[in-house]
Design a protein around this motif. Structure first.
Motif, PDB file in Angstrom:
ATOM      1  N   THR A 163       0.857  -1.183   0.000  1.00  0.00           N
ATOM      2  CA  THR A 163       0.000   0.000   0.000  1.00  0.00           C
ATOM      3  C   THR A 163       0.896   1.236   0.000  1.00  0.00           C
ATOM      4  O   THR A 163       2.126   1.125  -0.061  1.00  0.00           O
ATOM      5  N   SER A 164       0.306   2.398   0.103  1.00  0.00           N
ATOM      6  CA  SER A 164       1.100   3.621   0.161  1.00  0.00           C
ATOM      7  C   SER A 164       2.002   3.654   1.386  1.00  0.00           C
ATOM      8  O   SER A 164       3.057   4.300   1.377  1.00  0.00           O
ATOM      9  N   ASN A 165       1.586   2.941   2.433  1.00  0.00           N
ATOM     10  CA  ASN A 165       2.326   3.006   3.695  1.00  0.00           C
ATOM     11  C   ASN A 165       2.982   1.705   4.126  1.00  0.00           C
ATOM     12  O   ASN A 165       3.934   1.727   4.909  1.00  0.00           O
ATOM     13  N   PHE A 166       2.478   0.576   3.621  1.00  0.00           N
ATOM     14  CA  PHE A 166       2.913  -0.707   4.169  1.00  0.00           C
ATOM     15  C   PHE A 166       3.355  -1.700   3.084  1.00  0.00           C
ATOM     16  O   PHE A 166       2.847  -1.679   1.958  1.00  0.00           O
ATOM     17  N   ASP A 183      -6.229   2.016   0.111  1.00  0.00           N
ATOM     18  CA  ASP A 183      -5.171   2.090   1.125  1.00  0.00           C
ATOM     19  C   ASP A 183      -5.650   2.016   2.567  1.00  0.00           C
ATOM     20  O   ASP A 183      -4.827   1.985   3.485  1.00  0.00           O
ATOM     21  N   ASP A 184      -6.968   1.991   2.799  1.00  0.00           N
ATOM     22  CA  ASP A 184      -7.400   2.051   4.197  1.00  0.00           C
ATOM     23  C   ASP A 184      -8.462   1.031   4.585  1.00  0.00           C
ATOM     24  O   ASP A 184      -8.890   0.981   5.735  1.00  0.00           O
ATOM     25  N   LYS A 239       8.527   1.841   2.998  1.00  0.00           N
ATOM     26  CA  LYS A 239       7.237   1.449   3.586  1.00  0.00           C
ATOM     27  C   LYS A 239       7.455   0.627   4.852  1.00  0.00           C
ATOM     28  O   LYS A 239       8.421  -0.123   4.961  1.00  0.00           O
ATOM     29  N   GLU A 240       6.564   0.779   5.794  1.00  0.00           N
ATOM     30  CA  GLU A 240       6.634  -0.002   7.029  1.00  0.00           C
ATOM     31  C   GLU A 240       6.309  -1.458   6.716  1.00  0.00           C
ATOM     32  O   GLU A 240       5.291  -1.761   6.090  1.00  0.00           O
TER      33      GLU A 240
END
Length: 230
Positions: A94-97, A135-136, A116-117
């Motif tokens: 995703t954008s973050n993970f 993304d959520d 990304k985490e």
């Protein structure tokens, strides 16, 4: 638009997908075990227009990507015959993970998505079991993934995979039946044939997604659907 899916998807599903873009039937021979040999989520890892592919993916599919102006990088390790060598690219980004089993992730995925985490889950077939929307919103058919994402305080929902078809296995996985493009969620089957179909339909519609059922039959795990804007 380029759409990549298992060549063994139901004929009606392929026909309906072709109304949205150019459908590429995906198949391999002798690389991994037969039941999942046409599953693109074993060979592709995608986050929007960033794409990592297995180095032993048949060359013809790399040429198709290139001919449509799509860039990609090759991973470092091949898809193998058996698990966990089959799961090296079956991650969700995703954008973050970056979400995957850290023991099995191809090193290039970690390098490509280094900012990304990383969320470690025990399920190596992460993409088979997990779909991310905008993304959520996370939808999974694996209890371990569900618990781990809950710990991260993410908006995640669990659905049982018990009546999903995957020839050669007791059942398939929910992520392998789904694909998403913009606000459209594509389902290889009818949610009326899925035991938790009403629950899934209600969830998606509450988030303003439109559901596209690709054929009137049980949900069929074809190893996910991949959409590329060309």
């Amino acid at each position: 638009m380029l759409i990549i899916g298992d060549a063994r998807l139901p004929v009606e599903a392929i026909k309906n997908l072709s109304a949205f873009g150019t459908f590429v039937p995906f198949a391999t021979c002798g690389i991994t075990y037969e039941a999942v040999s046409g599953h693109p989520d074993l060979f592709f890892c995608q986050q929007q227009q960033q794409v990592v592919v297995a180095p032993n993916m048949p060359e013809q599919y790399m040429k198709i990507l290139q001919n449509h102006g799509l860039s990609f990088v090759k991973g470092k390790l091949p898809v193998g015959k058996l698990y966990p060598q089959t799961s090296r690219y079956n991650a969700v980004v995703t954008s973050n993970f970056l979400i995957h089993n850290a023991k099995h992730t191809d090193p290039l995925l970690k390098e490509t998505f280094v900012k990304k985490e990383f969320i470690h889950v025990n399920q190596g077939y992460t993409r088979c079991n997990l779909l991310v929307l905008n993304d959520d919103l996370f939808i999974t058919s694996d209890n371990g993934i569900f618990r781990q994402l809950k710990k991260q305080h993410l908006d995640v929902y669990y659905f049982s995979p018990d009546d999903i078809l995957l020839p050669g296995f007791e059942h398939g996985f929910l992520g392998g039946c789904l694909g998403v493009y913009e606000n459209l969620v594509f389902v290889t089957g009818s949610l009326s044939r899925f035991q938790e179909g009403k629950k899934l339909c209600k969830l998606l519609e509450s988030r303003h997604y439109k559901i596209v059922e690709l054929y009137d039959g049980p949900l069929f795990d074809g190893g996910s659907l991949f959409f590329f804007t060309t």
